[in-house]
Design an enzyme around this catalytic site. Sequence first.
Site, PDB file in Angstrom:
ATOM      1  N   SER A 127       0.849  -1.188   0.000  1.00 20.18           N
ATOM      2  CA  SER A 127       0.000   0.000   0.000  1.00 20.18           C
ATOM      3  C   SER A 127       0.879   1.230   0.000  1.00 20.18           C
ATOM      4  O   SER A 127       2.006   1.202   0.540  1.00 20.18           O
ATOM      5  CB  SER A 127      -0.896   0.014   1.246  1.00 20.18           C
ATOM      6  OG  SER A 127      -1.515   1.277   1.428  1.00 20.18           O
ATOM      7  N   TYR A 133      -1.645  -1.043  10.255  1.00 14.92           N
ATOM      8  CA  TYR A 133      -1.770  -1.420   8.846  1.00 14.92           C
ATOM      9  C   TYR A 133      -0.596  -0.912   8.003  1.00 14.92           C
ATOM     10  O   TYR A 133      -0.007  -1.698   7.233  1.00 14.92           O
ATOM     11  CB  TYR A 133      -3.098  -0.913   8.292  1.00 14.92           C
ATOM     12  CG  TYR A 133      -3.296  -1.210   6.818  1.00 14.92           C
ATOM     13  CD1 TYR A 133      -3.658  -2.484   6.388  1.00 14.92           C
ATOM     14  CD2 TYR A 133      -3.139  -0.211   5.858  1.00 14.92           C
ATOM     15  CE1 TYR A 133      -3.841  -2.764   5.046  1.00 14.92           C
ATOM     16  CE2 TYR A 133      -3.316  -0.478   4.514  1.00 14.92           C
ATOM     17  CZ  TYR A 133      -3.671  -1.756   4.119  1.00 14.92           C
ATOM     18  OH  TYR A 133      -3.846  -2.018   2.780  1.00 14.92           O
TER      19      TYR A 133
END
Length: 251
Positions: free
Chosen positions: A127, A140
């Site tokens: 990401s 995350y």
Amino acid sequence: MPTAVVTGAGRGIGRAVAARLAADGAEVVAVDADAASVTEVAERIGGRAVVCDIADEDAVAALAGSIDRLDVLVNNAGIWRSATLDDSSRDDVDAVLRVNVVGTWQLTRALAGRFGPDGGAIVNLTSVLAEVGGAGRGVYPASKAAVVALTKQMAVEYAPRRIRANAVGPGLVVTEGTAGEFADPGLQQAIGSAMPLGRLGTPEDIAGAVAFLAGPDAAYVTGQALYVDGGWGVNGSAFIANAVLGYIQSL
């Protein structure tokens, strides 16, 4: 016909990747923990559905036992818990790391031996948050930074077997998983317009990058992370913050 395993294929980016690889001529093994969604995807693209939680060692072993040959592995399955670091629970942290990091390693280790003598390609989904961080995202971003490091390690260790390993890092992409954050069409439009490229991403944008790294045009590419983020990682964070503030003030 090459064989491709795509995890998290039941929805969003995984579904788009599975469809793209199938359209490019691959025999796709669509993997997801949700039986209904992955079965629907597999039927639609003419692939095979396998229900598997990649964090479950026994389930991963069963999946590996059902694969005779492999050319492409796309480690897309992942989860997140939206919370600050202070508000994250130990269960939240364990769950995110268990799926995003341990699950990616576990499945890759189980399937690496299924690649033939000509090798193949591994594409891991990271990401843009691995590079820029994000408020309220807990661990995350750290888990996705670990995926980048894991990708580089795979590239080193699997290179003698002619297996390439690369990562694709999406930016803001509207999927079933993120739709709740963009439920307000006005907010979605404001954020998209503020991105350097003027829009939010689509699952198909990510699928195109995965297909490139999985294919012959990337035959000499390994150990790289390709961020498909519309410019967010370059200068998008400030744009997005200003867009959200401006939209809220306009209400």
